[in-house]
Design an enzyme around this catalytic site. Structure first.
Site, PDB file in Angstrom:
ATOM      1  N   HIS A  73       0.832  -1.201   0.000  1.00 33.95           N
ATOM      2  CA  HIS A  73       0.000   0.000   0.000  1.00 33.95           C
ATOM      3  C   HIS A  73       0.862   1.245   0.000  1.00 33.95           C
ATOM      4  O   HIS A  73       2.041   1.211   0.321  1.00 33.95           O
ATOM      5  CB  HIS A  73      -0.978  -0.003   1.179  1.00 33.95           C
ATOM      6  N   CYS A  88       3.076  -4.693   6.663  1.00 33.66           N
ATOM      7  CA  CYS A  88       2.802  -4.532   5.232  1.00 33.66           C
ATOM      8  C   CYS A  88       4.033  -3.977   4.516  1.00 33.66           C
ATOM      9  O   CYS A  88       4.992  -3.561   5.144  1.00 33.66           O
ATOM     10  CB  CYS A  88       1.631  -3.569   5.027  1.00 33.66           C
TER      11      CYS A  88
END
Length: 112
Positions: A73, A88
């Site tokens: 992301h 992440c």
């Protein structure tokens, strides 16, 4: 055309390939020591577009992977490079926007 992404967790680089040719390399961040990014082989399961959502910082785009622990992301607020995330792979917004357009649902993502 075969497409895939290889994320190098120690050098903080994501490499996008088409037909085994390196097309683009991106600077990324990965999980902090207490929340490491799990190595492994995944696939893009969903592609999400965000507006600036305040407290939750997924940046402008999110590639949801076939893992309950990680995704790729963007970031509105940074930092991006280094061991900076909760697990992440974090990218600069212009970079995730570019990669987002190149990959499809089902594209392999390998974390090494």
């Amino acid at each position: 055309m075969e497409k895939y992404v290889v994320v190098h967790l120690t050098t903080h680089r994501a490499c996008y390939f088409e037909n085994d040719q390196l097309i683009k390399e991106y600077r990324v961040g990965s999980g902090k020591p207490e929340t490491p990014t799990p190595p492994g082989s995944y696939k893009v399961m969903e592609k999400l577009v965000f507006e600036n959502q305040g407290d939750i910082d997924f940046g402008s785009r999110r590639l949801v992977l076939s893992s309950d622990k990680t995704c790729l992301h963007g970031s509105w607020n940074g930092p991006v490079e280094g061991y900076v995330s909760g697990g992440c792979v974090r990218m600069y917004n212009p970079d995730i926007e570019e990669l987002f357009e190149k990959v499809d649902v089902g594209t392999p993502v390998i974390m090494i």
